[in-house]
Design a protein around this motif. Structure first.
Motif: not given
Length: 301
Positions: A167-172, A247-252
């Motif tokens: 999954e891909v989504f913005p993070v901060c 962000g990519w779920r697996r790495t974030a």
């Protein structure tokens, strides 16, 4: 010319002879060496002429080693085996109870490291060597047993074992979100934000432009930008409060679980084929390789 040079037969004749002796067939040797049957036969005749002995008996449309041929095949097989072993050692090839995993730095640092103890607990007898790559797998010329990379990167001739979704989504950071009006962010408000970009060749399957396009939005006019050539550095910039990262779920997931990052939006994009796990082209089946591949499949499920 030195004695070795005077004694050695023509080197170009040795591989065709070894392959024919091992496979018992000129045609199969030609297929393995990717040359014609005529070329294999010509090299064998040249070797026989140089040595002055017949190496094969040709009967019933087949080839059979003579006594001299069997002796040479045994000696040559041992010599080539030792040479291959030494070449493998110099290349860093894994030995018995060793396995080499090649992965992108971001997967190695953020996803693999927290899970290594699980592999060691399941396979305490196997020594795992981890090597990282920056370029696509097709451009990697070192040794590995199993490789992990983003699926949009060229893997060359290395066969795919399986792929995994993400999954891909913005993070901060929580602090960055708290600085926004009302402590809330919407996609429509991105113009007042700083967007952190990961620039690499080839580009990841989803960056800000492609992620926003999936939601029917363009890159916002007026948004500030910071660019990094390292995904890990970009994530750290987000943790430090410098802006919003893709962000990519697996790495974030580790940073999200620890509260170092938050996902301010509900919108996400699912990639069914995000990460590819490959085996080295031409690799023989090894117990260690199969154990690592099975462990990765379970962890990535």
């Amino acid at each position: 010319m030195n004695k070795l040079g005077r004694s050695l037969p023509p080197l170009a004749t040795l591989l065709p002879f070894e392959a024919t002796a091992r496979l018992g067939s000129v045609s199969r040797a030609a297929q393995e060496l990717h040359i014609t049957q005529a070329a294999v036969s010509r090299q064998i005749r040249a070797l026989e002429a140089d040595l002055g002995v017949a190496l094969f008996e040709r009967r019933n449309r087949g080839v059979h080693l003579t006594e001299s041929g069997r002796s040479l095949a045994y000696t040559l097989g041992n010599a080539l085996g030792e040479l291959a072993s030494e070449a493998d050692r110099l290349r860093g090839v894994a030995g018995v109870n060793q396995v080499v995993l090649l992965c992108q730095m971001c997967e190695g640092f953020h996803w693999l490291m927290p899970r290594l103890s699980s592999f060691h607990q399941q396979h305490p007898e196997i020594e795992l060597k981890v090597t990282t790559l920056m370029r696509p797998l097709a451009e990697f010329d070192g040794y590995f047993d199993v490789a992990m990379q983003s699926s949009n990167r060229d893997r060359g001739a290395h066969p795919l074992l399986f792929s995994a979704s993400d999954e891909v989504f913005p993070v901060c950071s929580p602090a960055y979100l708290a600085r926004q009006p009302g402590g809330v962010l919407t996609l429509e408000a991105l113009a007042r934000c700083t967007l952190l970009h990961h620039q690499t060749v080839p580009q990841y399957a989803l960056e800000w432009d492609t992620w926003l396009a999936a939601h029917g939005l363009p890159i916002p006019q007026g948004a500030k930008a910071l660019s990094f050539d390292s995904y890990s550095l970009m994530l750290q910039a987000a943790v430090s409060g410098h802006g919003l990262a893709m962000g990519w779920r697996r790495t974030a997931e580790g940073m999200l679980a620890r509260g170092e990052l938050v996902a301010p939006f509900g919108q996400k994009v699912m990639l069914e084929d995000a990460l590819s796990v490959c085996m080295r082209h031409g690799q023989a089946k090894r117990r260690e390789t199969q154990a690592l591949a099975a462990w990765l499949r379970a962890q990535l499920a």
